[in-house]
Motif scaffolding. Structure first.
Motif, PDB file in Angstrom:
ATOM      1  N   ARG A 166      -5.864  26.357  10.619  1.00 10.68           N
ATOM      2  CA  ARG A 166      -6.546  27.323   9.744  1.00 10.68           C
ATOM      3  C   ARG A 166      -5.578  28.385   9.231  1.00 10.68           C
ATOM      4  O   ARG A 166      -5.633  28.795   8.069  1.00 10.68           O
ATOM      5  N   LEU A 167      -4.683  28.827  10.104  1.00 11.49           N
ATOM      6  CA  LEU A 167      -3.704  29.819   9.684  1.00 11.49           C
ATOM      7  C   LEU A 167      -2.750  29.251   8.634  1.00 11.49           C
ATOM      8  O   LEU A 167      -2.401  29.935   7.667  1.00 11.49           O
ATOM      9  N   ILE A 168      -2.345  28.007   8.803  1.00 12.88           N
ATOM     10  CA  ILE A 168      -1.444  27.386   7.823  1.00 12.88           C
ATOM     11  C   ILE A 168      -2.152  27.224   6.475  1.00 12.88           C
ATOM     12  O   ILE A 168      -1.551  27.430   5.408  1.00 12.88           O
ATOM     13  N   GLU A 169      -3.433  26.879   6.503  1.00 13.70           N
ATOM     14  CA  GLU A 169      -4.200  26.810   5.254  1.00 13.70           C
ATOM     15  C   GLU A 169      -4.221  28.170   4.571  1.00 13.70           C
ATOM     16  O   GLU A 169      -4.075  28.272   3.340  1.00 13.70           O
ATOM     17  N   ALA A 170      -4.400  29.231   5.342  1.00 15.86           N
ATOM     18  CA  ALA A 170      -4.404  30.582   4.775  1.00 15.86           C
ATOM     19  C   ALA A 170      -3.044  30.936   4.193  1.00 15.86           C
ATOM     20  O   ALA A 170      -2.955  31.589   3.144  1.00 15.86           O
ATOM     21  N   CYS A 171      -1.981  30.503   4.853  1.00 18.98           N
ATOM     22  CA  CYS A 171      -0.632  30.756   4.332  1.00 18.98           C
ATOM     23  C   CYS A 171      -0.443  30.084   2.975  1.00 18.98           C
ATOM     24  O   CYS A 171       0.188  30.650   2.072  1.00 18.98           O
ATOM     25  N   GLY A 172      -0.990  28.884   2.829  1.00 16.49           N
ATOM     26  CA  GLY A 172      -0.885  28.186   1.549  1.00 16.49           C
ATOM     27  C   GLY A 172      -1.593  28.928   0.431  1.00 16.49           C
ATOM     28  O   GLY A 172      -1.144  28.903  -0.723  1.00 16.49           O
ATOM     29  N   ARG A 173      -2.688  29.619   0.755  1.00 15.81           N
ATOM     30  CA  ARG A 173      -3.415  30.373  -0.261  1.00 15.81           C
ATOM     31  C   ARG A 173      -2.707  31.681  -0.617  1.00 15.81           C
ATOM     32  O   ARG A 173      -2.809  32.169  -1.745  1.00 15.81           O
ATOM     33  N   SER A 174      -1.993  32.278   0.353  1.00 13.78           N
ATOM     34  CA  SER A 174      -1.446  33.620   0.149  1.00 13.78           C
ATOM     35  C   SER A 174       0.024  33.645  -0.258  1.00 13.78           C
ATOM     36  O   SER A 174       0.518  34.677  -0.721  1.00 13.78           O
ATOM     37  N   GLY A 175       0.749  32.550  -0.051  1.00 11.67           N
ATOM     38  CA  GLY A 175       2.115  32.430  -0.562  1.00 11.67           C
ATOM     39  C   GLY A 175       3.064  33.513  -0.094  1.00 11.67           C
ATOM     40  O   GLY A 175       3.299  33.691   1.099  1.00 11.67           O
ATOM     41  N   ILE A 176       3.605  34.269  -1.053  1.00  5.66           N
ATOM     42  CA  ILE A 176       4.626  35.270  -0.715  1.00  5.66           C
ATOM     43  C   ILE A 176       4.039  36.669  -0.528  1.00  5.66           C
ATOM     44  O   ILE A 176       4.774  37.653  -0.454  1.00  5.66           O
ATOM     45  N   ALA A 177       2.737  36.773  -0.419  1.00  5.37           N
ATOM     46  CA  ALA A 177       2.117  38.065  -0.123  1.00  5.37           C
ATOM     47  C   ALA A 177       2.533  38.507   1.282  1.00  5.37           C
ATOM     48  O   ALA A 177       2.723  37.671   2.178  1.00  5.37           O
ATOM     49  N   PRO A 178       2.696  39.812   1.533  1.00  4.04           N
ATOM     50  CA  PRO A 178       3.105  40.269   2.866  1.00  4.04           C
ATOM     51  C   PRO A 178       2.027  39.973   3.905  1.00  4.04           C
ATOM     52  O   PRO A 178       0.858  40.288   3.711  1.00  4.04           O
ATOM     53  N   ALA A 179       2.437  39.373   5.006  1.00  4.95           N
ATOM     54  CA  ALA A 179       1.496  39.029   6.070  1.00  4.95           C
ATOM     55  C   ALA A 179       1.562  40.020   7.223  1.00  4.95           C
ATOM     56  O   ALA A 179       0.540  40.553   7.647  1.00  4.95           O
ATOM     57  N   LEU A 180       2.773  40.287   7.717  1.00  5.53           N
ATOM     58  CA  LEU A 180       2.951  41.129   8.896  1.00  5.53           C
ATOM     59  C   LEU A 180       4.049  42.148   8.651  1.00  5.53           C
ATOM     60  O   LEU A 180       5.127  41.809   8.158  1.00  5.53           O
ATOM     61  N   VAL A 181       3.764  43.396   9.006  1.00  7.63           N
ATOM     62  CA  VAL A 181       4.713  44.487   8.827  1.00  7.63           C
ATOM     63  C   VAL A 181       4.961  45.142  10.178  1.00  7.63           C
ATOM     64  O   VAL A 181       4.019  45.518  10.877  1.00  7.63           O
ATOM     65  N   GLY A 182       6.238  45.248  10.556  1.00  5.19           N
ATOM     66  CA  GLY A 182       6.606  45.918  11.792  1.00  5.19           C
ATOM     67  C   GLY A 182       7.516  47.090  11.516  1.00  5.19           C
ATOM     68  O   GLY A 182       7.769  47.453  10.361  1.00  5.19           O
ATOM     69  N   ALA A 183       8.046  47.677  12.576  1.00  6.83           N
ATOM     70  CA  ALA A 183       8.912  48.845  12.421  1.00  6.83           C
ATOM     71  C   ALA A 183      10.200  48.506  11.697  1.00  6.83           C
ATOM     72  O   ALA A 183      10.747  49.331  10.968  1.00  6.83           O
ATOM     73  N   ASP A 184      10.696  47.269  11.889  1.00  6.87           N
ATOM     74  CA  ASP A 184      11.986  46.916  11.301  1.00  6.87           C
ATOM     75  C   ASP A 184      12.001  45.560  10.608  1.00  6.87           C
ATOM     76  O   ASP A 184      13.051  45.025  10.291  1.00  6.87           O
ATOM     77  N   GLU A 185      10.818  44.982  10.370  1.00  4.61           N
ATOM     78  CA  GLU A 185      10.785  43.664   9.738  1.00  4.61           C
ATOM     79  C   GLU A 185       9.433  43.424   9.079  1.00  4.61           C
ATOM     80  O   GLU A 185       8.398  43.847   9.590  1.00  4.61           O
TER      81      GLU A 185
ATOM     82  N   LEU B  34      -6.152  37.639  13.669  1.00  5.25           N
ATOM     83  CA  LEU B  34      -6.476  36.348  13.056  1.00  5.25           C
ATOM     84  C   LEU B  34      -7.321  36.517  11.803  1.00  5.25           C
ATOM     85  O   LEU B  34      -7.093  35.836  10.788  1.00  5.25           O
ATOM     86  N   LEU B  35      -8.294  37.420  11.827  1.00  7.86           N
ATOM     87  CA  LEU B  35      -9.131  37.600  10.646  1.00  7.86           C
ATOM     88  C   LEU B  35      -8.341  38.176   9.477  1.00  7.86           C
ATOM     89  O   LEU B  35      -8.544  37.782   8.321  1.00  7.86           O
ATOM     90  N   ILE B  36      -7.423  39.089   9.750  1.00 11.60           N
ATOM     91  CA  ILE B  36      -6.592  39.626   8.676  1.00 11.60           C
ATOM     92  C   ILE B  36      -5.779  38.505   8.037  1.00 11.60           C
ATOM     93  O   ILE B  36      -5.696  38.389   6.804  1.00 11.60           O
ATOM     94  N   LEU B  37      -5.169  37.656   8.865  1.00  8.31           N
ATOM     95  CA  LEU B  37      -4.331  36.581   8.334  1.00  8.31           C
ATOM     96  C   LEU B  37      -5.165  35.504   7.636  1.00  8.31           C
ATOM     97  O   LEU B  37      -4.771  34.986   6.588  1.00  8.31           O
ATOM     98  N   LEU B  38      -6.309  35.167   8.205  1.00 10.13           N
ATOM     99  CA  LEU B  38      -7.157  34.152   7.576  1.00 10.13           C
ATOM    100  C   LEU B  38      -7.698  34.618   6.235  1.00 10.13           C
ATOM    101  O   LEU B  38      -7.934  33.808   5.335  1.00 10.13           O
ATOM    102  N   ARG B  39      -7.871  35.924   6.086  1.00 10.70           N
ATOM    103  CA  ARG B  39      -8.396  36.484   4.843  1.00 10.70           C
ATOM    104  C   ARG B  39      -7.304  36.832   3.831  1.00 10.70           C
ATOM    105  O   ARG B  39      -7.606  37.243   2.713  1.00 10.70           O
ATOM    106  N   GLY B  40      -6.046  36.725   4.231  1.00  9.50           N
ATOM    107  CA  GLY B  40      -4.979  37.030   3.284  1.00  9.50           C
ATOM    108  C   GLY B  40      -4.666  38.507   3.181  1.00  9.50           C
ATOM    109  O   GLY B  40      -4.198  38.982   2.142  1.00  9.50           O
ATOM    110  N   GLY B  41      -4.921  39.266   4.271  1.00  7.24           N
ATOM    111  CA  GLY B  41      -4.590  40.684   4.284  1.00  7.24           C
ATOM    112  C   GLY B  41      -3.193  40.911   4.827  1.00  7.24           C
ATOM    113  O   GLY B  41      -2.424  39.976   5.056  1.00  7.24           O
ATOM    114  N   THR B  42      -2.859  42.173   5.033  1.00 12.94           N
ATOM    115  CA  THR B  42      -1.560  42.558   5.598  1.00 12.94           C
ATOM    116  C   THR B  42      -1.804  43.321   6.882  1.00 12.94           C
ATOM    117  O   THR B  42      -2.604  44.258   6.910  1.00 12.94           O
ATOM    118  N   LEU B  43      -1.113  42.928   7.946  1.00 10.87           N
ATOM    119  CA  LEU B  43      -1.290  43.535   9.250  1.00 10.87           C
ATOM    120  C   LEU B  43      -0.067  44.377   9.602  1.00 10.87           C
ATOM    121  O   LEU B  43       1.050  43.864   9.663  1.00 10.87           O
TER     122      LEU B  43
END
Length: 483
Positions: free
Chosen positions: A11-30, A200-209
């Motif tokens: 399910r996560l990989i399917e969501a990645c296919g829909r969201s492409g190069i949109a930012p998925a995860l943001v950390g302090a240094d990456e 998981l819900l943020i990633l499945l929906r195409g948001g940014t965490l």
């Protein structure tokens, strides 16, 4: 709805296919986008296959809210494994216990450069040690083994299945309406189910965490005061720590959604936030790891009229109150498969399909449910049963109190003495006599505390929740024998 493949990794990989190069995860240094997330998860899965992972084999996953931790989780699922999250700051003994109890010989550590206990140290993201454990029928189709806090004994390994947890995610999404492109702040740790379903819900929906490795109130306020974060997930203890910082910076306002769970949200604390940030959408969520989390919802539009309750059950959730003591029991199709290698505790946790939460509750006239306390936390003082949650709610209403935590400790005369820990608000002048006098008009005499202690903060467990067991141990260590 975000329905799709039953395997959460797929399910996560399917969501990645829909969201492409949109930012998925943001950390302090990456920061990583969805395409990079999918690539990292795929590489992890391939490495696990080369290590000859077996179907439904437990895999230790080192986590500390780093951006690639969730890609490691996805990789475990894609390879057919069962994830066992363990925090990078865990004691060596804790890691050894989890490895022994699960039989895990595979380790995924997506950030091998981070300091970890020796048994989690590795030069590569995937490490294999030893031989596979024998197959367990309970783990067939399992996604997680999540270990509970274990405040009353050895932690139990809660086994959650892919199909059931996928169904619960769809139900949560229907209740909370996650939106593509939305940015969410997550200071909750990824060793606990609250942090997982939000992620998981943020990633499945195409948001940014946005991931916080450690909750720090000033840093959290900086995130929230910006215009990008539209949701934040917190436990009440974090709200208490954030409140004086936010009040000191009245101009730093937040107008997004605040999702609160993990422990009861006192009405007094909620009201302070409603006054401080009136445009914010404050909502309360109740659930347990064993039920897949999120069983009751108090939505923001109902919060002001129902503060102090946990709201109503979500779709597909049934509840009842046991006639003997009012224990809240839940029947849900998303419940755990069971406790790992523990058939007797698993059977004891259910009453003909109803999960026994251990929480005492009552139904309000408006149909909502209100928690009264934990059955195991009841204080038996001089022949009376006292709920510590009731005391905490009353004292939290005091204008100079920032937090309260009540416990019972052995007492030769009364059986248990009632101890209350108070965290004063900044600038407050509180003492036991004044607080007792204030409480006399609000509590029956037998519920008044025997001892009131003061501290700068409440003791916390690893999940960020207020920890009664730790407080009880501290009090007993300071109380002379016979008191």
């Amino acid at each position: 709805m975000i329905q799709g493949a039953a395997n959460l990794g797929e399910r996560l990989i399917e969501a990645c296919g829909r969201s492409g190069i949109a930012p998925a995860l943001v950390g302090a240094d990456e920061t990583i986008d969805y395409r990079s997330f999918a690539n990292s998860a795929g590489e992890t899965a391939e490495s696990l296959r080369k290590a000859r992972i077996e179907a439904d084999e437990p895999v230790l996953l080192a986590v500390s809210n780093r951006v690639r931790d969730l890609a490691g989780l996805c990789g475990i699922w894609l390879a057919g494994g069962v994830a066992v999250p363990v925090h990078r700051t865990s004691l060596e003994a804790t890691v050894a216990t989890l490895a022994r109890r699960t039989g895990a010989r595979l380790l995924v550590n997506m950030h091998p450069d981070r300091a970890v206990p020796a048994s989690l140290a590795a030069d590569t993201p995937v490490t294999s040690r030893g031989v596979p454990p024998p197959p367990r029928p309970l783990l067939a189709g399992a996604a997680y083994i999540l270990f509970t806090s274990g405040s009353t004994g050895e932690p139990k390994g809660v086994v959650l299945a892919h199909d059931r947890f996928s169904r619960k995610l769809d139900m949560i999404d229907a209740a909370l309406a996650f939106v593509a492109g939305e940015r969410t702040l997550l200071p909750l740790q990824l060793t606990f189910i609250f942090g997982h379903w939000v992620s998981l819900l943020i990633l499945l929906r195409g948001g940014t965490l946005e991931l916080c490795e450690k909750f720090e109130a000033p840093v959290a306020l900086e995130h929230l005061a910006g215009t990008r974060v539209r949701r934040v997930a917190l436990v009440p203890t974090m709200l208490r720590a954030l409140l004086p910082v936010a009040e000191a910076r009245a101009g730093a306002r937040y107008s997004g959604a605040i999702m609160v769970g993990g422990e009861p949200l006192p009405a007094a604390l909620g009201r302070r936030y409603r006054a401080l940030w009136p445009a914010a959408a404050l909502g309360d969520i109740y659930g347990l790891t064993e039920t897949g989390s999120c069983d009751f919802f108090l939505p923001p539009e109902e919060y002001d009229e129902a503060a102090g309750s946990i709201g109503r059950p979500g779709p597909g959730i049934e509840f009842r109150l046991s006639p003997g003591d009012g224990e809240l029991q839940i029947r849900t199709p998303t419940a755990m498969r069971g406790y790992l290698d523990a058939p007797e505790p698993t059977a004891a946790a259910f009453d003909e399909g109803w999960f026994r939460t251990g929480d005492l509750a009552r139904s309000r006239a408006d149909g909502r449910v209100e928690l009264v306390g934990r059955a195991k936390d009841l204080i038996f003082r001089g022949g009376n049963k006292i709920s510590p949650l009731e005391l905490e709610r009353v004292f939290a209403e005091h204008p100079e109190v920032a937090g309260a935590l009540a416990v019972g400790a052995p007492d030769a005369l009364k059986g248990e003495a009632l101890h209350l820990l108070i965290v004063p608000r900044e600038g407050a002048r509180l003492d036991q006599a004044r607080l007792i006098d204030w409480a006399r008009e609000r509590l029956e005499r037998f519920k008044l505390p025997d001892h009131i202690h003061f501290a700068a903060e409440l003791p916390l467990g690893r999940s960020g929740k207020a920890d009664r067991a730790t407080l009880r141990q501290l009090i007993q260590a300071k109380t002379p024998p016979g008191r």
